[in-house]
Design a protein around this motif. Structure first.
Motif, PDB file in Angstrom:
ATOM      1  N   ALA A 166       0.825  -1.206   0.000  1.00  0.00           N
ATOM      2  CA  ALA A 166       0.000   0.000   0.000  1.00  0.00           C
ATOM      3  C   ALA A 166       0.861   1.259   0.000  1.00  0.00           C
ATOM      4  O   ALA A 166       0.580   2.217  -0.731  1.00  0.00           O
ATOM      5  N   ARG A 167       1.908   1.277   0.804  1.00  0.00           N
ATOM      6  CA  ARG A 167       2.778   2.460   0.871  1.00  0.00           C
ATOM      7  C   ARG A 167       3.452   2.728  -0.469  1.00  0.00           C
ATOM      8  O   ARG A 167       3.643   3.886  -0.867  1.00  0.00           O
ATOM      9  N   ILE A 189      -7.195   0.262   2.383  1.00  0.00           N
ATOM     10  CA  ILE A 189      -8.431   0.692   3.045  1.00  0.00           C
ATOM     11  C   ILE A 189      -8.141   1.141   4.470  1.00  0.00           C
ATOM     12  O   ILE A 189      -8.673   2.155   4.946  1.00  0.00           O
ATOM     13  N   ASP A 190      -7.282   0.407   5.154  1.00  0.00           N
ATOM     14  CA  ASP A 190      -6.993   0.711   6.558  1.00  0.00           C
ATOM     15  C   ASP A 190      -6.366   2.092   6.721  1.00  0.00           C
ATOM     16  O   ASP A 190      -6.595   2.770   7.724  1.00  0.00           O
ATOM     17  N   ALA A 191      -5.582   2.527   5.749  1.00  0.00           N
ATOM     18  CA  ALA A 191      -4.882   3.811   5.841  1.00  0.00           C
ATOM     19  C   ALA A 191      -5.621   4.957   5.160  1.00  0.00           C
ATOM     20  O   ALA A 191      -5.158   6.101   5.212  1.00  0.00           O
ATOM     21  N   LEU A 224     -12.650  -2.657   9.194  1.00  0.00           N
ATOM     22  CA  LEU A 224     -11.469  -1.930   9.675  1.00  0.00           C
ATOM     23  C   LEU A 224     -11.845  -0.604  10.329  1.00  0.00           C
ATOM     24  O   LEU A 224     -10.962   0.138  10.777  1.00  0.00           O
ATOM     25  N   ASN A 225     -13.137  -0.296  10.362  1.00  0.00           N
ATOM     26  CA  ASN A 225     -13.667   0.947  10.922  1.00  0.00           C
ATOM     27  C   ASN A 225     -13.133   2.183  10.192  1.00  0.00           C
ATOM     28  O   ASN A 225     -12.953   3.244  10.797  1.00  0.00           O
ATOM     29  N   LEU A 229      -5.530  -8.932  -2.303  1.00  0.00           N
ATOM     30  CA  LEU A 229      -6.621  -8.621  -1.380  1.00  0.00           C
ATOM     31  C   LEU A 229      -6.088  -8.093  -0.056  1.00  0.00           C
ATOM     32  O   LEU A 229      -6.668  -7.178   0.538  1.00  0.00           O
ATOM     33  N   LYS A 230      -4.991  -8.648   0.420  1.00  0.00           N
ATOM     34  CA  LYS A 230      -4.392  -8.114   1.642  1.00  0.00           C
ATOM     35  C   LYS A 230      -3.862  -6.705   1.407  1.00  0.00           C
ATOM     36  O   LYS A 230      -3.939  -5.846   2.296  1.00  0.00           O
ATOM     37  N   GLY A 231      -3.309  -6.453   0.218  1.00  0.00           N
ATOM     38  CA  GLY A 231      -2.865  -5.106  -0.118  1.00  0.00           C
ATOM     39  C   GLY A 231      -4.022  -4.130  -0.143  1.00  0.00           C
ATOM     40  O   GLY A 231      -3.898  -2.978   0.299  1.00  0.00           O
TER      41      GLY A 231
END
Length: 349
Positions: A157-158, A245-247, A265-266, A238-240
């Protein structure tokens, strides 16, 4: 547990797993899940994931039956309302088989189970899953997910975002026949422009590698400043995607896996709903921020009163999502960003 698909549904099921684990910390939980869904859930703590690839058909079922041939389960929670899953359940050894009540069961699922859930009319999907825990006597039904995101996924993601603050937009739902959940490129582009000009937020476009998704991404990009968009369609695991999404500051998408992944992940979420009923299928913790044109779509294209149609009926009309306007989405985006930025309430006040 037997729940093969889909990505959004398995996300909505995880709180039931966590509730079972809190009630019986020593219990062994096995979850039979689909191939793509396994990629999303891999590493879920305290759960043995067993994969059934739907493309493998009956041969795959036989292989799974052999794999679990020496295992007898105390309880089989049959949580997939599909004939394929019911046939798969026949080869599993279980003392008790629990499924949906007749009103919610599809494909005659109740013929394959010993016990059915208590009726729960007009239930959200997440609540329907929690009904399995309720039937077993679970007391603490508080929501928890704790989806694992490995370091490699966060690095993925980064590498795409280079540390820039961003909005994540997944413009397309699953590209299958008569889905009709996708909004317009012009509408998405107006939201991208607003996020960039008003908040300095880039928009990361995500999705699979299908032709439909790539073409949608290209149309959105053509309508936006180059610096406002990061094209990650077809570029993540999918994990990426979970890590992205989390960030993210917020997620915008139609009724599809990403809104439920964001909910898990809220991450602040704006769901776009016209063809499906958000009271049944909205991102659960962000329901108040949904753009809801479903009642209007029912009246316009089904010519019925929304209160009189079967729970969860879809509006399968290609123009239904056109009832959503860019101003609707921008207003909900502003609301969810403001909500996310607000300090938590003072419990002592």
């Amino acid at each position: 547990m037997l729940r093969l698909s889909a990505l959004g549904d398995v996300c909505n099921l995880v709180p039931t797993v966590r509730a079972l684990q809190r009630q019986w910390p020593e219990a062994r939980i096995t979850w039979i899940v689909g191939k793509a869904e396994h990629s999303l859930l891999a590493g879920l703590s305290g759960v043995e994931l067993v994969v059934y690839d739907k493309a493998s058909g009956l041969a795959g079922m036989r292989a799974l039956w052999r794999e679990l041939g020496d295992t007898r389960f105390d309880v089989l929670l049959h949580m997939q309302q599909a004939l394929r899953a019911s046939v798969l359940s026949l080869g599993l050894k279980a003392d008790v088989r629990v499924g949906y009540d007749k009103a919610r069961a599809k494909d005659a699922q109740h013929w394959f189970t010993h016990h059915q859930l208590a009726p729960h009319p007009r239930a959200h999907v997440l609540e329907s899953f929690l009904d399995f825990a309720r039937l077993l006597g679970v007391e603490d039904l508080s929501l928890a997910w704790d989806l694992p995101i490995p370091a490699a996924a966060r690095e993925e993601a980064r590498a795409l975002t280079l540390g820039s603050p961003y909005l994540l937009m997944s413009p397309c739902a699953n590209p299958r026949l008569r889905n009709f959940r996708n909004w317009s490129a012009e509408g998405y582009a107006a939201v991208v422009q607003h996020a960039w000009e008003q908040h300095g937020l880039k928009t990361v476009l995500t999705g699979g590698g299908s032709t439909q998704e790539r073409e949608m991404g290209a149309r959105i990009q053509a309508l936006c400043p180059d610096e406002a968009v990061i094209d990650a369609i077809g570029a993540t695991s999918l994990k990426g995607l979970l890590a992205l999404i989390d960030a993210a500051r917020a997620v915008i998408a139609p009724d599809s896996g990403p809104v439920h992944m964001a909910n898990a992940l809220n991450t602040p979420t704006v769901g776009l709903y016209a063809t499906t009923n958000p009271d049944r299928a909205a991102p659960y913790r962000w329901r108040e921020f949904v753009v809801n044109r479903y009642p209007e779509a029912v009246r316009t294209y089904l010519h019925k009163d929304p209160e009189t149609i079967p729970w969860g009926q879809r509006v399968r009309h290609p123009d239904a999502m056109s009832l959503i306007h860019a101003d609707d989405v921008i207003e909900r985006l502003e609301a969810v960003l403001q909500h996310a930025a607000a300090p938590p309430p003072d419990k002592d006040a």
